[in-house]
Design a protein around this motif. Structure first.
Motif: not given
Length: 314
Positions: A247-253
């Motif tokens: 979740a965190a990488p997809a949110i960050s991007e």
């Protein structure tokens, strides 16, 4: 003759042959002279040959003893070299390391860890198998298995890797613009929920806020792959619950946004599971340490944009 070699007697014989004295051999072996004498006599009886000529002043090899020493010396040297090699493996990170891990976790995390680990420990050859099946280290021949819920076994060590990582609900901005932003878990009934599982299972999403706990049962769209669910959410297919490492990488991007962030979902703890033993090889302990250190800061170190907000209702 017994087919199993009597290694203690062979070593005693070799030490006597090298030192020319039962007393000197006993000192080298940290054993009583009587013990060394009994071991050599036992070997002579086993072989049916006299290995030493004994006098009050000296001990001398017989012809049979010289031939036997020539034959066993190479074996004793090989054993000593094997012991040195194994001992060095326990203190130096060298040799082969077989690792098993869940597919999506391995794809998201292990490549980053192993790139750094290979530079620091070039003597370790790592073999990784990513699998969705339940794996047991001893049965399946792995040095270490990465998993979320290790079995409770006295023969295994389960070492925590980093802090627990919560799961997060995410959806694309496009989906939320079309269907609205849920302000309470009960509103998920009006949304397309992308659920990890199979069509034969009813998935339950659990939430907690201010001491209040909720369990919401969903089965709107299912898949047995976290990565597939993430991609469906990114494509605007619905709201999905993802482990933080996805979740965190997809949110960050900027591919998805978090929803219902005020309602905590159960965290998951990753473990490194390996056989219990007195001596843990350096290649294993250094790998577990590298993975633990990485997960202490990832994905928490990634910038997380403020989620789309709305007034939450208790």
């Amino acid at each position: 003759m017994n087919s199993r070699p009597d290694f203690a007697a062979i070593e005693a014989f070799a030490r006597v042959a090298e030192t020319g004295s039962f007393r000197a051999a006993a000192l080298a072996l940290s054993a009583p002279v009587s013990t060394v004498s009994v071991q050599v006599s036992r070997l002579e009886q086993r072989l049916g040959a006299r290995l030493f000529e004994r006098t009050t002043r000296r001990v001398r090899l017989t012809e049979e003893g010289r031939e036997y020493l020539d034959k066993v010396r190479a074996g004793l040297d090989a054993i000593a070299e094997a012991e040195r090699a194994v001992s060095s493996l326990s203190v130096e990170a060298r040799g082969r390391l077989r690792v098993a891990a869940p597919v999506e976790f391995g794809q998201a995390v292990l490549g980053r860890v192993l790139g750094r680990y290979a530079k620091e420990h070039p003597g370790v050859a790592v073999e990784v198998e990513l699998t969705s099946e339940r794996v047991e280290p001893v049965r399946d021949g792995f040095d270490v298995v990465i998993e979320v819920e290790p079995c409770d076994s006295a023969s295994l060590v389960a070492r925590k890797l980093g802090a627990p990582s919560r799961r997060r609900l995410v959806a694309s901005a496009d989906y939320l613009a079309r269907h609205g932003v849920p302000a309470h878990p009960r509103e998920l009934a009006r949304h397309t929920c992308l659920v990890m599982g199979t069509r034969r299972e009813a998935a339950t999403w659990r939430f907690a806020r201010g001491g209040t706990k909720l369990s919401i049962v969903h089965r709107h769209a299912t898949a047995n792959s976290w990565a597939l669910l993430r991609d469906l959410a990114v494509a605007g297919g619905g709201i999905c619950c993802l482990p933080d490492y996805l979740a965190a990488p997809a949110i960050s991007e900027g591919k998805v946004e978090e929803v219902l962030a005020a309602y905590a979902m159960p965290a998951e703890q990753m473990y490194a599971v390996y056989p219990r033993g007195r001596h843990v090889p350096a290649r294993l302990s250094s790998f577990v340490a590298a993975l633990r250190d990485f997960l202490e800061v990832w994905p928490g170190c990634l910038p997380r944009p403020s989620p789309r907000t709305s007034t939450a209702r208790a």
